[in-house]
Design a protein around this motif. Structure first.
Motif, short mmCIF file in Angstrom:
data_model
loop_
_atom_site.label_atom_id
_atom_site.label_comp_id
_atom_site.label_asym_id
_atom_site.label_seq_id
_atom_site.Cartn_x
_atom_site.Cartn_y
_atom_site.Cartn_z
N PRO A 251 0.70 -1.46 0.03
CA PRO A 251 -0.22 -0.18 0.03
C PRO A 251 0.75 1.29 -0.06
N ASN A 252 0.32 2.42 -0.69
CA ASN A 252 1.10 3.68 -0.59
C ASN A 252 0.57 4.62 -0.05
N ALA A 253 -0.58 4.40 0.57
CA ALA A 253 -1.31 5.73 1.13
C ALA A 253 -1.83 5.21 2.76
N PRO A 254 -1.79 6.41 3.54
CA PRO A 254 -1.80 5.83 4.80
C PRO A 254 -3.10 5.45 5.31
N GLY A 255 -3.19 4.42 6.21
CA GLY A 255 -4.36 3.93 6.57
C GLY A 255 -4.81 2.48 5.59
N VAL A 256 -4.25 2.39 4.54
CA VAL A 256 -4.86 1.35 3.61
C VAL A 256 -4.10 0.00 4.07
N PRO A 257 -5.18 -0.92 4.22
CA PRO A 257 -4.37 -2.21 5.01
C PRO A 257 -3.71 -2.90 3.96
N TRP A 258 -2.81 -3.76 4.22
CA TRP A 258 -1.85 -4.54 3.29
C TRP A 258 -2.68 -5.72 2.54
N ARG A 259 -3.84 -6.11 3.25
CA ARG A 259 -4.67 -7.00 2.57
C ARG A 259 -6.10 -6.68 2.48
N VAL A 260 -6.86 -7.14 1.43
CA VAL A 260 -8.23 -6.67 1.57
C VAL A 260 -9.00 -8.13 1.63
N SER A 261 -10.16 -8.02 2.47
CA SER A 261 -10.85 -9.09 2.85
C SER A 261 -11.99 -9.43 2.11
N LYS A 262 -12.37 -10.42 1.91
CA LYS A 262 -13.50 -10.93 1.07
C LYS A 262 -14.90 -10.68 2.11
N HIS A 263 -15.88 -10.58 1.57
CA HIS A 263 -17.27 -10.45 2.17
C HIS A 263 -18.01 -11.85 2.27
N THR A 264 -18.52 -12.01 3.12
CA THR A 264 -19.12 -13.35 3.47
C THR A 264 -20.73 -13.04 4.10
N VAL A 265 -21.66 -13.22 3.45
CA VAL A 265 -23.10 -13.08 4.06
C VAL A 265 -23.47 -14.43 4.67
N MET A 266 -23.65 -14.42 6.07
CA MET A 266 -24.15 -15.50 6.92
C MET A 266 -25.75 -15.17 7.10
N ASP A 267 -26.21 -16.39 7.29
CA ASP A 267 -27.84 -16.49 7.59
C ASP A 267 -28.27 -16.05 6.03
N LEU A 268 -28.33 -17.01 5.18
CA LEU A 268 -29.00 -16.74 4.01
C LEU A 268 -30.76 -16.52 3.99
N ASP A 269 -31.15 -17.01 5.28
CA ASP A 269 -32.66 -16.83 5.11
C ASP A 269 -32.85 -15.45 5.51
N ALA A 270 -32.01 -14.50 5.93
CA ALA A 270 -32.14 -13.25 6.11
C ALA A 270 -32.12 -12.45 4.86
N TRP A 271 -31.60 -13.13 3.66
CA TRP A 271 -31.33 -12.41 2.45
C TRP A 271 -32.28 -13.11 1.52
N PRO A 272 -33.27 -13.21 1.43
CA PRO A 272 -34.00 -13.99 0.48
C PRO A 272 -34.38 -13.40 -0.93
N TYR A 273 -33.41 -12.98 -1.63
CA TYR A 273 -33.48 -12.47 -2.90
C TYR A 273 -32.96 -13.37 -3.96
N PRO A 274 -33.47 -13.11 -5.12
CA PRO A 274 -34.32 -12.05 -5.47
C PRO A 274 -35.83 -12.53 -5.16
N LYS A 275 -36.55 -11.51 -4.49
CA LYS A 275 -38.24 -11.84 -4.12
C LYS A 275 -38.96 -11.55 -5.31
N GLN A 276 -38.47 -10.83 -6.12
CA GLN A 276 -39.19 -10.42 -7.27
C GLN A 276 -38.37 -10.74 -8.68
N PRO A 277 -38.24 -11.96 -8.97
CA PRO A 277 -36.92 -12.25 -9.97
C PRO A 277 -37.49 -11.80 -11.44
N LEU A 278 -36.71 -10.97 -12.25
CA LEU A 278 -37.00 -10.41 -13.57
C LEU A 278 -37.28 -11.38 -14.56
#
Length: 659
Positions: free
Chosen positions: A231-258
């Motif tokens: 990294p070349n800027a202050p406060g920028v971490p060396w590694r970037v983490s992936k996002h993980t959604v837990m509890d799929l039931d809380a994200w019942p998408y798409p609700k209205q599929p195209l």
């Protein structure tokens, strides 16, 4: 004025192009919100799947994010797709910019342009869209008047080859990530856009969940390998983490599929029944980067199917995941859904089924109300030995037992999917595919007593992918791949008793080499992508538009001055100590664990599925603060109450009260 529709300028062009319907929008369940829906701080997303409408519109990822964003009162999201070359030429001639299909607004007017890449071969289409939108190709040349270009999808797990063109990349699940980005952009707009584009990107980078290539410097060793990415800027971490959604039931998408207006590649409603896979197939990037397994509950699935069918009118429900028959309650899910829709025309399908997870009860539930389509199985490797190398724990006997059950139950057609060019593979490993196909036909004829049994063998070239144990492997060259497949074709055709019953489909080795260059490349490869695009490269995922010669000429011209070439990126084996271009992207997988699994592959050692056995320390759960989420829940799906009965009973049934 920004946010205006460009349709008046676009409409006269549509009668001059093929399939104009794909550009019209207005699909069932699409959303058009007022441009200033949330006042001055409205955050506006254009979401792009960089391929033709027919491929992009059923894409679950884009559909989910479109809905998640549009549910927010202070945001709006519209969709855009790659335009075919015939319309591209007319748009350039008449000054019509890249537009969304929802309200036909200019993509350049939005705050963010989100690109979802499931394959690297969509990169040239991204450049066409940027250029048509009036957005400078290089992130370094953009200012506050241009949208932030955000890459996501599986290919974003190595964002380096497109680092010149994207402002940032997000890895992993998008639902919570796009909401967090929306919060951040909205706050920055409300504050009066302090520090301009640079400050906004810095705020995103400092979260640790958004990768901004401009804030990382790459240095190289004299032999071409990477020395380090820092990294070349202050406060920028060396590694970037992936996002993980837990509890799929809380994200019942798409609700209205195209519901697409034009024909699309999947004419069905899909419900994702779980995310992640821990089978540990060593070639499979999707399985590795989506860990851990998170199941949707049986009642959650039931509610999504009910709501989705009511919203779309589709007659087929696809139960999606990387290996759908592995859901801990798959038998209950399929039986419950088949019972619920008994007597209707609603069919169920499992697009991906493992040989050893398939059984005839499951097959019968899938076809009870619908059509009996073909079955597809993926043994992946032709010989028992190569299946150990790739950790695909399926024996020949498993496969024969499974197809015997299918043919015996009335199926006539089975499709088998294999790969060519796997690490340590020999001609002999591939030629065993012919023997396997013959055994399949023989078995089918025997158990069904019929001669009209068919089996299609479909073969893809293996491309080593980042964040897998095979990320260090040498890729097989295009000529060697083609030679091996030619021998296999001869072996299948040579036996008159079976030749006419076995279909043979394969991709030649050339697109795989380009995909290999893009999937394991570093920032130097960006110049190749741009040169190919400037030379007319478009729709590289379509064989009729793909030109291997164009890619090789561009690579020679652009890479030679850098002291590297296509072979250096593709057919070269890496060593453990080498810094890989994506090492600063944290998928949660421990690099030492991946290396050990690569050594296990070379020793032909199999590793079990950690869903049912103790943990193997791949690193994902502790590092990402996640854990495996699986059933059984013990709940059942009740039949939906007869139409006309009280809504209360239906709600009660859908809530999954056990008997």
């Amino acid at each position: 004025m920004s946010g205006e529709s460009v349709f008046p300028a676009l409409e006269p062009l549509l009668e001059q192009v093929s399939k104009p319907i794909q550009y019209v929008g207005g699909e069932l369940n699409s959303t058009v919100k007022p441009w200033d829906v949330g006042g001055d701080a409205t955050v506006r997303w254009a979401l792009m799947y960089p391929d033709a409408y027919e491929v992009g519109v059923p894409n679950q990822g884009v559909m989910i994010l479109y809905e998640v964003l549009n549910e927010r009162p202070d945001a709006l999201a519209e969709r855009t797709y790659a335009v075919w070359p015939d319309l591209e030429a007319l748009m350039r001639e008449h000054g019509v910019p890249q537009f969304t299909v929802d309200a036909h607004r200019a993509v350049g007017d939005f705050d963010l342009l989100g690109m979802s890449f499931s394959t690297e071969l969509g990169y040239t289409n991204m450049l066409t869209a940027l250029d048509l939108a009036g957005i400078p190709l290089h992130a370094a040349d953009r200012d506050e008047s241009h949208p932030l270009v955000v890459a996501g999808g599986h290919a974003a797990f190595n964002p380096e080859t497109i680092a010149d063109f994207v402002d940032c990349a997000v890895v992993g699940d998008g639902e919570e990530a796009v909401l967090a980005i929306t919060d951040l952009v909205g706050a920055w707009k409300r504050e009066g856009r302090p520090g301009g584009r640079h400050e906004l990107l810095l705020r995103l980078a400092r979260t640790g969940g958004v990768y901004v290539p401009a804030f990382f410097d790459v240095t190289y060793l004299p032999d071409g390998r990477i020395q380090r990415v820092a990294p070349n800027a202050p406060g920028v971490p060396w590694r970037v983490s992936k996002h993980t959604v837990m509890d799929l039931d809380a994200w019942p998408y798409p609700k209205q599929p195209l519901v697409p207006l034009a024909e699309s590649v999947h004419e069905r409603m899909s419900v994702e029944i779980f995310r992640g896979c821990t089978r540990g197939c060593r070639f499979c990037q999707a399985g590795m980067i989506t860990r851990p397994v998170r199941e949707r509950s049986i009642t959650g699935i039931g509610e999504m199917v009910e709501r989705g069918l009511a919203a779309t009118g589709f007659e087929e429900v696809g139960l999606l995941s990387l290996s759908s028959a592995d859901h801990s309650e798959i038998a209950e899910v399929t039986k419950g859904l088949a019972d619920r829709y008994e007597g209707t025309n609603t069919g169920l399908s499992l697009p991906s089924t493992r040989v050893d997870a398939f059984n005839i009860d499951l097959a019968n539930e899938l076809t009870r109300n619908g059509r009996r389509s073909g079955l597809t199985f993926a043994p992946e490797g032709g010989s028992e030995r190569i299946r150990k190398v790739i950790n695909k724990m399926v024996s020949e006997e498993d496969l024969i037992r499974t197809v015997a059950a299918a043919y015996g139950a009335g199926w006539r057609q089975v499709k088998l999917y294999f790969m060519c060019g796997l690490p340590t593979e020999t001609d002999e490993d591939v030629l065993q595919i012919a023997d396997l196909a013959k055994r399949v036909i023989e078995t089918g004829r025997e158990v069904s007593g019929r001669r009209d049994i068919r089996c299609t063998v479909s073969i893809g070239g293996f491309v080593p992918k980042p964040h897998t144990p095979f990320q260090w492997a040498a890729q097989l060259g295009a000529e060697e791949t083609d030679a091996r497949l030619a021998k296999l074709r001869e072996a299948i055709r040579a036996d008159r008793r079976y030749a006419s019953a076995i279909g043979f489909r394969y991709h030649d080795g050339k697109p795989g080499i380009v995909e290999g260059l893009l999937s394991r490349g570093d920032r130097r490869v960006g110049r190749v992508i741009e040169a190919v695009w400037r030379d007319g490269g478009r729709f590289d995922g379509w064989s009729e538009h793909f030109s291997y010669e164009r890619w090789m000429a561009a690579a020679e011209h652009e890479l030679t001055p850098q002291g590297v070439d296509v072979a250096w990126y593709t057919t070269r084996e890496r060593e453990e100590a080498e810094v890989l271009p994506w090492d600063h992207i944290d998928s949660g997988l421990d690099k030492e664990w991946l290396w050990q699994d690569w050594l296990d592959a070379l020793d032909e050692t199999e590793v079990d599925d950690c869903r049912w056995t103790p943990c193997f320390d791949c690193g994902v759960c502790p590092q990402m603060g996640t854990e495996i989420e699986i059933g059984p829940t013990g709940k059942t799906l009740l039949p939906l109450t007869v139409l006309g009965a009280g809504r209360a009973q239906m709600v009660e049934a859908a809530a999954g009260h056990t008997h």
